[in-house]
Design a protein around this motif. Structure first.
Motif, PDB file in Angstrom:
ATOM      1  N   MET A   7      31.903  37.822  56.750  1.00 43.93           N
ATOM      2  CA  MET A   7      32.945  36.909  56.308  1.00 43.93           C
ATOM      3  C   MET A   7      33.912  37.603  55.347  1.00 43.93           C
ATOM      4  SD  MET A   7      30.841  33.386  55.503  1.00 43.93           S
ATOM      5  CE  MET A   7      32.346  32.535  54.999  1.00 43.93           C
ATOM      6  N   LYS A   8      35.161  37.142  55.358  1.00 47.08           N
ATOM      7  CA  LYS A   8      36.164  37.621  54.404  1.00 47.08           C
ATOM      8  C   LYS A   8      36.277  36.585  53.289  1.00 47.08           C
ATOM      9  CE  LYS A   8      40.974  39.061  53.964  1.00 47.08           C
ATOM     10  NZ  LYS A   8      40.584  40.164  53.069  1.00 47.08           N
ATOM     11  N   ILE A   9      36.008  36.998  52.054  1.00 43.59           N
ATOM     12  CA  ILE A   9      35.926  36.072  50.925  1.00 43.59           C
ATOM     13  C   ILE A   9      36.789  36.573  49.771  1.00 43.59           C
ATOM     14  CG2 ILE A   9      34.386  34.965  49.251  1.00 43.59           C
ATOM     15  CD1 ILE A   9      32.106  35.407  51.280  1.00 43.59           C
ATOM     16  N   ILE A  10      37.560  35.654  49.182  1.00 45.38           N
ATOM     17  CA  ILE A  10      38.345  35.950  47.988  1.00 45.38           C
ATOM     18  C   ILE A  10      37.669  35.319  46.788  1.00 45.38           C
ATOM     19  CG2 ILE A  10      40.537  35.556  46.784  1.00 45.38           C
ATOM     20  CD1 ILE A  10      41.920  35.523  49.498  1.00 45.38           C
ATOM     21  N   ILE A  11      37.532  36.076  45.716  1.00 44.66           N
ATOM     22  CA  ILE A  11      37.000  35.556  44.455  1.00 44.66           C
ATOM     23  C   ILE A  11      38.066  35.742  43.392  1.00 44.66           C
ATOM     24  CG2 ILE A  11      35.225  35.801  42.673  1.00 44.66           C
ATOM     25  CD1 ILE A  11      33.382  36.892  44.898  1.00 44.66           C
ATOM     26  N   VAL A  12      38.500  34.646  42.783  1.00 45.81           N
ATOM     27  CA  VAL A  12      39.514  34.699  41.734  1.00 45.81           C
ATOM     28  C   VAL A  12      38.806  34.557  40.388  1.00 45.81           C
ATOM     29  CG1 VAL A  12      41.646  33.735  40.836  1.00 45.81           C
ATOM     30  CG2 VAL A  12      41.174  33.622  43.298  1.00 45.81           C
ATOM     31  N   GLY A  13      38.898  35.588  39.579  1.00 47.22           N
ATOM     32  CA  GLY A  13      38.211  35.599  38.292  1.00 47.22           C
ATOM     33  C   GLY A  13      37.083  36.614  38.313  1.00 47.22           C
ATOM     34  N   CYS A  14      37.169  37.612  37.453  1.00 44.46           N
ATOM     35  CA  CYS A  14      36.179  38.692  37.472  1.00 44.46           C
ATOM     36  C   CYS A  14      35.435  38.776  36.150  1.00 44.46           C
ATOM     37  CB  CYS A  14      36.859  40.029  37.792  1.00 44.46           C
ATOM     38  SG  CYS A  14      35.712  41.331  38.281  1.00 44.46           S
ATOM     39  N   GLY A  15      35.057  37.607  35.635  1.00 44.21           N
ATOM     40  CA  GLY A  15      34.202  37.580  34.457  1.00 44.21           C
ATOM     41  C   GLY A  15      32.760  37.843  34.862  1.00 44.21           C
ATOM     42  N   ARG A  16      31.833  37.442  34.020  1.00 38.85           N
ATOM     43  CA  ARG A  16      30.417  37.705  34.305  1.00 38.85           C
ATOM     44  C   ARG A  16      29.971  37.048  35.603  1.00 38.85           C
ATOM     45  NH1 ARG A  16      25.812  34.945  33.108  1.00 38.85           N
ATOM     46  NH2 ARG A  16      26.962  33.463  31.812  1.00 38.85           N
ATOM     47  N   ASN A  17      30.323  35.781  35.776  1.00 36.00           N
ATOM     48  CA  ASN A  17      29.889  35.059  36.972  1.00 36.00           C
ATOM     49  C   ASN A  17      30.655  35.494  38.218  1.00 36.00           C
ATOM     50  OD1 ASN A  17      27.934  33.501  35.651  1.00 36.00           O
ATOM     51  ND2 ASN A  17      29.479  32.031  34.956  1.00 36.00           N
ATOM     52  N   GLY A  18      31.974  35.641  38.093  1.00 38.63           N
ATOM     53  CA  GLY A  18      32.774  36.052  39.241  1.00 38.63           C
ATOM     54  C   GLY A  18      32.393  37.430  39.738  1.00 38.63           C
ATOM     55  N   SER A  19      32.170  38.353  38.816  1.00 39.32           N
ATOM     56  CA  SER A  19      31.794  39.710  39.216  1.00 39.32           C
ATOM     57  C   SER A  19      30.393  39.729  39.816  1.00 39.32           C
ATOM     58  CB  SER A  19      31.867  40.661  38.018  1.00 39.32           C
ATOM     59  OG  SER A  19      30.973  40.275  36.990  1.00 39.32           O
ATOM     60  N   GLY A  20      29.503  38.905  39.265  1.00 43.80           N
ATOM     61  CA  GLY A  20      28.153  38.830  39.810  1.00 43.80           C
ATOM     62  C   GLY A  20      28.151  38.287  41.228  1.00 43.80           C
TER      63      GLY A  20
ATOM     64  N   ILE B 297      34.883  41.504  50.528  1.00 44.62           N
ATOM     65  CA  ILE B 297      35.231  40.794  49.296  1.00 44.62           C
ATOM     66  C   ILE B 297      36.515  41.322  48.683  1.00 44.62           C
ATOM     67  CG2 ILE B 297      34.428  40.073  47.012  1.00 44.62           C
ATOM     68  CD1 ILE B 297      32.703  39.090  49.363  1.00 44.62           C
ATOM     69  N   THR B 298      37.397  40.392  48.297  1.00 47.14           N
ATOM     70  CA  THR B 298      38.589  40.718  47.523  1.00 47.14           C
ATOM     71  C   THR B 298      38.517  39.960  46.207  1.00 47.14           C
ATOM     72  OG1 THR B 298      39.960  41.072  49.487  1.00 47.14           O
ATOM     73  CG2 THR B 298      41.099  40.632  47.408  1.00 47.14           C
ATOM     74  N   VAL B 299      38.637  40.666  45.097  1.00 44.71           N
ATOM     75  CA  VAL B 299      38.567  40.049  43.772  1.00 44.71           C
ATOM     76  C   VAL B 299      39.945  40.095  43.126  1.00 44.71           C
ATOM     77  CG1 VAL B 299      37.490  40.102  41.498  1.00 44.71           C
ATOM     78  CG2 VAL B 299      36.171  40.781  43.522  1.00 44.71           C
ATOM     79  N   ILE B 300      40.374  38.944  42.595  1.00 44.99           N
ATOM     80  CA  ILE B 300      41.666  38.829  41.919  1.00 44.99           C
ATOM     81  C   ILE B 300      41.428  38.509  40.444  1.00 44.99           C
ATOM     82  CG2 ILE B 300      43.832  37.532  41.768  1.00 44.99           C
ATOM     83  CD1 ILE B 300      43.497  36.862  44.741  1.00 44.99           C
ATOM     84  N   ASP B 301      42.127  39.199  39.556  1.00 49.94           N
ATOM     85  CA  ASP B 301      42.073  38.874  38.132  1.00 49.94           C
ATOM     86  C   ASP B 301      43.368  39.355  37.491  1.00 49.94           C
ATOM     87  OD1 ASP B 301      39.462  38.170  36.099  1.00 49.94           O
ATOM     88  OD2 ASP B 301      41.268  39.010  35.162  1.00 49.94           O
ATOM     89  N   SER B 302      43.817  38.609  36.495  1.00 51.41           N
ATOM     90  CA  SER B 302      45.061  38.975  35.811  1.00 51.41           C
ATOM     91  C   SER B 302      44.857  40.123  34.826  1.00 51.41           C
ATOM     92  CB  SER B 302      45.630  37.759  35.076  1.00 51.41           C
ATOM     93  OG  SER B 302      44.688  37.253  34.138  1.00 51.41           O
ATOM     94  N   ASP B 303      43.598  40.420  34.500  1.00 49.94           N
ATOM     95  CA  ASP B 303      43.269  41.495  33.563  1.00 49.94           C
ATOM     96  C   ASP B 303      42.593  42.627  34.320  1.00 49.94           C
ATOM     97  OD1 ASP B 303      42.484  43.149  31.524  1.00 49.94           O
ATOM     98  OD2 ASP B 303      41.104  41.713  30.586  1.00 49.94           O
TER      99      ASP B 303
END
Length: 221
Positions: A1-14, A26-32
């Motif tokens: 599956m192709k999945i986007i995760i917005v937010g790469c804090g502790r939970n998002g990165s996990g 997986i594609t991860v988006i974060d403003s920082d």
């Protein structure tokens, strides 16, 4: 599956790490940009710096070809907006948003967006919603120990009895929508094709429920 995760804090990165190790794209988006360090050096996915509800950022993440999206920034408001955009504009099949405010979470569930509150949050739980969600949770009881889920009867279950889908104290069919009517079933009620079931189940019994329904993997709700 192709999945986007917005937010790469502790939970998002996990969540990103867990899904990537399971073989998903997986594609991860974060403003920082510094937040991507949480992913570790062995992360195989894609990272994009930007605001998660920005159109250009979402298109760069190929949201139009995405199977699922998780909105896990630190802001309830941002997560709600991102989830609604993904669901209503880009028609992403599976969307989950982390909302700390349980009242808001219930509102968005009624709008068709799966939510996780701070009391029911878990990486495995989020992964199950994103990847294995033929069961639609319509209400969470208490602190999330039990849920009311909705599902159209699998074809293999047509002709079986409610008793075949009951585990005392763990899994109970509480209502059936059949055509334009809703019935409260007994143990002997026979399932028919196109029945819509409402099932109350303990969260820890979700894997057993999926196996009983003949759904793949026996994974959680």
């Amino acid at each position: 599956m192709k999945i986007i995760i917005v937010g790469c804090g502790r939970n998002g990165s996990g969540l990103a790490q867990a899904l990537s190790k399971s073989g998903h794209s997986i594609t991860v988006i974060d403003s920082d940009a510094d937040a991507f360090q949480h992913l570790g050096t062995d992360f195989k996915g894609t990272v994009i710096e930007g605001v998660g509800f920005d159109r250009e950022v979402l298109l760069k993440a190929e949201i139009e070809r995405t199977d699922a999206l998780a909105a896990f920034t630190s802001s309830d408001e941002s997560n709600a907006v991102i989830a609604r955009i993904a669901r209503e504009i880009y028609h992403v099949p599976n969307v989950v948003a982390r909302l700390y405010d349980r009242k808001k979470a219930e509102i968005y569930k009624r709008l068709g967006v799966q939510t996780l509150s701070s009391t029911t949050w878990g990486i495995k739980r989020a992964a199950d919603i994103l990847c294995y969600s033929p069961l639609n949770a319509v209400f969470s009881f208490g602190n999330g120990d039990a849920e009311l889920v909705k599902i159209e009867i699998p074809s293999l279950m047509a002709g079986r009895k409610v008793d075949d889908l009951t585990v005392l104290g763990d899994i109970h069919v509480v209502a059936i929508e059949r055509g334009n009517k809703t019935i409260l079933p007994t143990a002997g009620t026979i399932f028919k094709r196109k029945d819509m079931l409402y099932i109350a189940a303990m969260t820890e019994s979700s894997g057993q429920l999926k196996k009983m329904l003949g759904l793949s993997g026996g994974r959680g709700m």
